[in-house]
Motif scaffolding. Structure first.
Motif, mmCIF file in Angstrom:
data_model
loop_
_atom_site.group_PDB
_atom_site.id
_atom_site.type_symbol
_atom_site.label_atom_id
_atom_site.label_comp_id
_atom_site.label_asym_id
_atom_site.label_seq_id
_atom_site.Cartn_x
_atom_site.Cartn_y
_atom_site.Cartn_z
ATOM 1 N N ALA A 225 0.792 -1.236 0.000
ATOM 2 C CA ALA A 225 0.000 0.000 0.000
ATOM 3 C C ALA A 225 0.825 1.287 0.000
ATOM 4 O O ALA A 225 0.530 2.202 -0.777
ATOM 5 N N PRO A 226 1.859 1.430 0.845
ATOM 6 C CA PRO A 226 2.603 2.691 0.847
ATOM 7 C C PRO A 226 3.330 2.996 -0.465
ATOM 8 O O PRO A 226 3.714 4.131 -0.720
ATOM 9 N N GLN B 217 -3.955 5.048 -1.096
ATOM 10 C CA GLN B 217 -3.286 4.560 0.107
ATOM 11 C C GLN B 217 -4.251 4.439 1.291
ATOM 12 O O GLN B 217 -4.202 3.465 2.042
#
Length: 175
Positions: free
Chosen positions: A149-150, A156
């Motif tokens: 995700a990051p 995000q």
């Protein structure tokens, strides 16, 4: 050890793919690692670490595990915290390969709280594999997606939310 030794070890690993996958060439690679290890002072944790890596990389997790443990026991964390973290990651992966994934989970869960570095994603990757080997696939997926995700340019916040809902039994994400 000194930088010259570290550079020669790195150069050997850079040539790893030059060794073919036949047992003779794998043995030759391990012998080349052993020759470098022989230059170390007795009791250096770098020796068993490099030997474990060589066994592991040539498909012998069972022979790597005791060497990784030895490196940790000899204090590799005092010599190189970075290599100590690598040792734990690689030990956990090897443990998983020999059917001891639960021990790998314990090792890597502790690493989730370690100071952040470029090994954070590998910790999560191998922890997810260990979890999956234990049948904890939703938790493994949550961990893997949480690590991804990051790196996303968008979404995000949504990704973080959906990742969390994977590990809460019965909770469903909203539309």
């Amino acid at each position: 050890m000194n930088q010259d030794w570290e550079d020669r070890v790195a150069a050997l690993w850079d040539r790893f793919d030059d060794y073919t996958e036949t047992e003779g060439d794998e043995a030759r690679f391990r012998a080349d690692v052993d020759a470098l290890v022989a230059e170390l002072p007795e009791g250096s944790p770098l020796g068993p670490f490099e030997q474990a890596c060589a066994w592991d990389s040539t498909g012998h997790s069972d022979k790597a595990v005791p060497l990784y443990r030895e490196a940790l026991g000899l204090g590799i964390a005092d010599v190189s915290p970075y290599k100590a973290r690598r040792t734990k990651i690689q030990l956990a992966s090897s443990l998983r390969n020999i059917g001891q994934a639960a021990e790998g989970v314990k090792l890597l869960q502790a690493e989730l709280d370690a100071p952040s570095d470029d090994l954070d994603d590998p910790v999560r990757f191998f922890l997810a594999l260990c979890l999956s080997s234990l049948g904890r696939d939703r938790e493994a997926l949550s961990l893997a997606l949480g690590a991804l995700a990051p790196h996303m340019a968008r979404y995000q916040r949504s990704a973080a939310y959906y990742t969390q809902t994977l590990v809460v039994p019965g909770e469903q994400p909203e539309g």
